[in-house]
Design a protein around this motif. Structure first.
Motif, PDB file in Angstrom:
ATOM      1  N   LEU A   1      27.798  82.866  43.650  1.00  0.00           N
ATOM      2  CA  LEU A   1      27.241  84.180  43.328  1.00  0.00           C
ATOM      3  C   LEU A   1      27.102  85.053  44.569  1.00  0.00           C
ATOM      4  CD1 LEU A   1      24.511  83.171  40.712  1.00  0.00           C
ATOM      5  CD2 LEU A   1      26.647  84.397  40.271  1.00  0.00           C
ATOM      6  N   GLU A   2      26.749  84.440  45.691  1.00  0.00           N
ATOM      7  CA  GLU A   2      26.620  85.206  46.937  1.00  0.00           C
ATOM      8  C   GLU A   2      27.933  85.868  47.327  1.00  0.00           C
ATOM      9  OE1 GLU A   2      23.161  83.183  49.692  1.00  0.00           O
ATOM     10  OE2 GLU A   2      25.142  82.253  49.687  1.00  0.00           O
ATOM     11  N   GLY A   3      29.051  85.275  46.915  1.00  0.00           N
ATOM     12  CA  GLY A   3      30.344  85.810  47.308  1.00  0.00           C
ATOM     13  C   GLY A   3      30.782  87.046  46.556  1.00  0.00           C
TER      14      GLY A   3
ATOM     15  N   THR B   1      27.878  96.345  39.686  1.00  0.00           N
ATOM     16  CA  THR B   1      26.546  96.792  40.094  1.00  0.00           C
ATOM     17  C   THR B   1      25.474  95.833  39.592  1.00  0.00           C
ATOM     18  OG1 THR B   1      27.232  99.110  40.090  1.00  0.00           O
ATOM     19  CG2 THR B   1      24.868  98.671  39.981  1.00  0.00           C
ATOM     20  N   GLN B   2      25.614  95.395  38.348  1.00  0.00           N
ATOM     21  CA  GLN B   2      24.640  94.459  37.773  1.00  0.00           C
ATOM     22  C   GLN B   2      24.700  93.097  38.472  1.00  0.00           C
ATOM     23  OE1 GLN B   2      26.695  96.403  36.027  1.00  0.00           O
ATOM     24  NE2 GLN B   2      25.278  97.774  34.957  1.00  0.00           N
ATOM     25  N   ILE B   3      25.924  92.637  38.772  1.00  0.00           N
ATOM     26  CA  ILE B   3      26.066  91.370  39.499  1.00  0.00           C
ATOM     27  C   ILE B   3      25.439  91.469  40.878  1.00  0.00           C
ATOM     28  CG2 ILE B   3      27.729  89.788  40.555  1.00  0.00           C
ATOM     29  CD1 ILE B   3      29.628  90.382  38.263  1.00  0.00           C
ATOM     30  N   THR B   4      25.700  92.578  41.564  1.00  0.00           N
ATOM     31  CA  THR B   4      25.115  92.780  42.892  1.00  0.00           C
ATOM     32  C   THR B   4      23.601  92.800  42.824  1.00  0.00           C
ATOM     33  OG1 THR B   4      27.056  94.036  43.627  1.00  0.00           O
ATOM     34  CG2 THR B   4      25.030  94.316  44.898  1.00  0.00           C
ATOM     35  N   ALA B   5      23.046  93.408  41.773  1.00  0.00           N
ATOM     36  CA  ALA B   5      21.587  93.444  41.611  1.00  0.00           C
ATOM     37  C   ALA B   5      21.019  92.041  41.432  1.00  0.00           C
ATOM     38  CB  ALA B   5      21.218  94.321  40.416  1.00  0.00           C
ATOM     39  N   VAL B   6      21.711  91.199  40.665  1.00  0.00           N
ATOM     40  CA  VAL B   6      21.276  89.809  40.497  1.00  0.00           C
ATOM     41  C   VAL B   6      21.316  89.084  41.840  1.00  0.00           C
ATOM     42  CG1 VAL B   6      21.883  87.582  39.468  1.00  0.00           C
ATOM     43  CG2 VAL B   6      21.950  89.653  38.075  1.00  0.00           C
TER      44      VAL B   6
ATOM     45  N   GLN C   1      17.207  82.178  40.773  1.00  0.00           N
ATOM     46  CA  GLN C   1      17.159  81.379  41.993  1.00  0.00           C
ATOM     47  C   GLN C   1      16.019  80.357  41.938  1.00  0.00           C
ATOM     48  OE1 GLN C   1      19.330  81.119  44.457  1.00  0.00           O
ATOM     49  NE2 GLN C   1      18.021  79.475  45.234  1.00  0.00           N
ATOM     50  N   ILE C   2      14.908  80.733  41.360  1.00  0.00           N
ATOM     51  CA  ILE C   2      13.792  79.793  41.198  1.00  0.00           C
ATOM     52  C   ILE C   2      14.224  78.618  40.327  1.00  0.00           C
ATOM     53  CG2 ILE C   2      11.493  79.498  40.172  1.00  0.00           C
ATOM     54  CD1 ILE C   2      10.901  82.389  41.044  1.00  0.00           C
TER      55      ILE C   2
ATOM     56  N   THR D   1      31.621  80.452  48.420  1.00  0.00           N
ATOM     57  CA  THR D   1      31.401  81.884  48.662  1.00  0.00           C
ATOM     58  C   THR D   1      32.717  82.657  48.741  1.00  0.00           C
ATOM     59  OG1 THR D   1      29.249  81.566  49.718  1.00  0.00           O
ATOM     60  CG2 THR D   1      30.436  83.586  50.271  1.00  0.00           C
ATOM     61  N   PRO D   2      33.721  82.184  49.513  1.00  0.00           N
ATOM     62  CA  PRO D   2      35.016  82.876  49.479  1.00  0.00           C
ATOM     63  C   PRO D   2      35.637  82.885  48.089  1.00  0.00           C
ATOM     64  CG  PRO D   2      34.900  81.405  51.367  1.00  0.00           C
ATOM     65  CD  PRO D   2      33.694  81.118  50.530  1.00  0.00           C
ATOM     66  N   PHE D   3      35.421  81.816  47.324  1.00  0.00           N
ATOM     67  CA  PHE D   3      35.965  81.759  45.963  1.00  0.00           C
ATOM     68  C   PHE D   3      35.311  82.823  45.079  1.00  0.00           C
ATOM     69  CE2 PHE D   3      36.189  79.563  41.687  1.00  0.00           C
ATOM     70  CZ  PHE D   3      37.539  79.820  41.499  1.00  0.00           C
ATOM     71  N   GLY D   4      34.006  83.030  45.248  1.00  0.00           N
ATOM     72  CA  GLY D   4      33.314  84.081  44.506  1.00  0.00           C
ATOM     73  C   GLY D   4      33.867  85.458  44.843  1.00  0.00           C
ATOM     74  N   THR D   5      34.147  85.681  46.130  1.00  0.00           N
ATOM     75  CA  THR D   5      34.741  86.946  46.559  1.00  0.00           C
ATOM     76  C   THR D   5      36.135  87.119  45.960  1.00  0.00           C
ATOM     77  OG1 THR D   5      33.533  86.777  48.655  1.00  0.00           O
ATOM     78  CG2 THR D   5      35.351  88.341  48.567  1.00  0.00           C
ATOM     79  N   TYR D   6      36.901  86.047  45.946  1.00  0.00           N
ATOM     80  CA  TYR D   6      38.255  86.077  45.384  1.00  0.00           C
ATOM     81  C   TYR D   6      38.223  86.397  43.886  1.00  0.00           C
ATOM     82  CZ  TYR D   6      42.854  84.368  43.893  1.00  0.00           C
ATOM     83  OH  TYR D   6      44.101  84.249  43.335  1.00  0.00           O
TER      84      TYR D   6
END
Length: 226
Positions: free
Chosen positions: A112-114, A181-186, A74-75, A163-168
């Motif tokens: 990524l947030e999605g 799990t790793q993606i969620t951690a990021v 993010q930085i 964001t919806p596209f990431g969820t999809y």
């Protein structure tokens, strides 16, 4: 929360924020900063209360590394976006063309947030509350910078879709489930950095006042109740 809602809520939040800025032309920066403080505390609380315990249940010793990678990533994104993810855009320069670096970094952030929303539906509301004031600030900035209105619309529409596209994508690509799990951690690392920065940057000279603290407490309380 029905399945369709966690696709629509983040999308509509950006579009409503875009329309709000375009037609009502808000000028009260203090109110926007309070809204940012609320969104930051709400998002941070959801991350700590919901996402963080879930990833640590996996007993993966490397989870902390992924979280730190998210913060670092993010930085790096903010080097190109100039902090637009947390409403840190200012200046009066005239922009005639699509600001591609800002656009790409914001879209990566929103995409990524999605990803975790597929398994953590309440996060859709947190992202929506986070994106709403950002959409207002971005639209106001672009209008003041005299960016073409069609370009502004395309920018905000694509930002809204990310964001919806990431969820999809997280639903239709099976291989993503093996590393969810790793993606969620990021994403946790990304949200940690974004939300904490929002909380501190929404005050002049990083000073707290009663209104600011009240909005932060309200954000924490609502996240807990959800």
């Amino acid at each position: 929360m029905k399945n369709i809602s966690y696709f629509l809520i983040p999308l509509l939040a950006v579009l409503i924020g875009y329309g709000f800025a375009l037609f009502l032309k808000p000028e009260a920066k203090k109110n926007l900063k309070l809204l940012l403080a609320f969104s930051g505390s709400f998002l941070l609380s959801l991350t700590v209360i919901d996402l963080l315990p879930d990833v640590y249940r996996s007993n993966d010793a490397s989870i902390g590394i992924y979280i730190m990678l998210g913060i670092l990533f993010q930085i790096i994104l903010e080097f190109f976006s100039k902090g637009a993810e947390h409403g840190h855009v200012h200046g009066h320069e005239i922009i005639k063309k699509m600001p591609w670096l800002l656009f790409i970094s914001l879209c990566i952030h929103a995409l990524l947030e999605g990803f975790p929303v597929n398994q953590h539906h309440n996060l859709a509301l947190g992202i929506a509350i986070h994106h709403f004031p950002i959409a207002i600030i971005l639209t106001t900035f672009f209008v003041n910078a005299q960016l073409n209105k069609k370009v502004i619309f395309i920018f905000m529409l694509l930002f809204a879709i990310m964001t919806p596209f990431g969820t999809y994508l997280s639903e239709i690509i099976p291989s993503l489930n093996t590393i969810s799990t790793q993606i969620t951690a990021v994403v946790i690392g990304i949200l940690f950095h974004i939300s904490s920065t929002i909380i501190f940057e929404s005050s002049e000279a990083h000073k707290f006042n009663i209104a600011k603290i009240s909005m932060i407490i309200l954000g924490i309380a609502l996240a807990y109740l959800i």
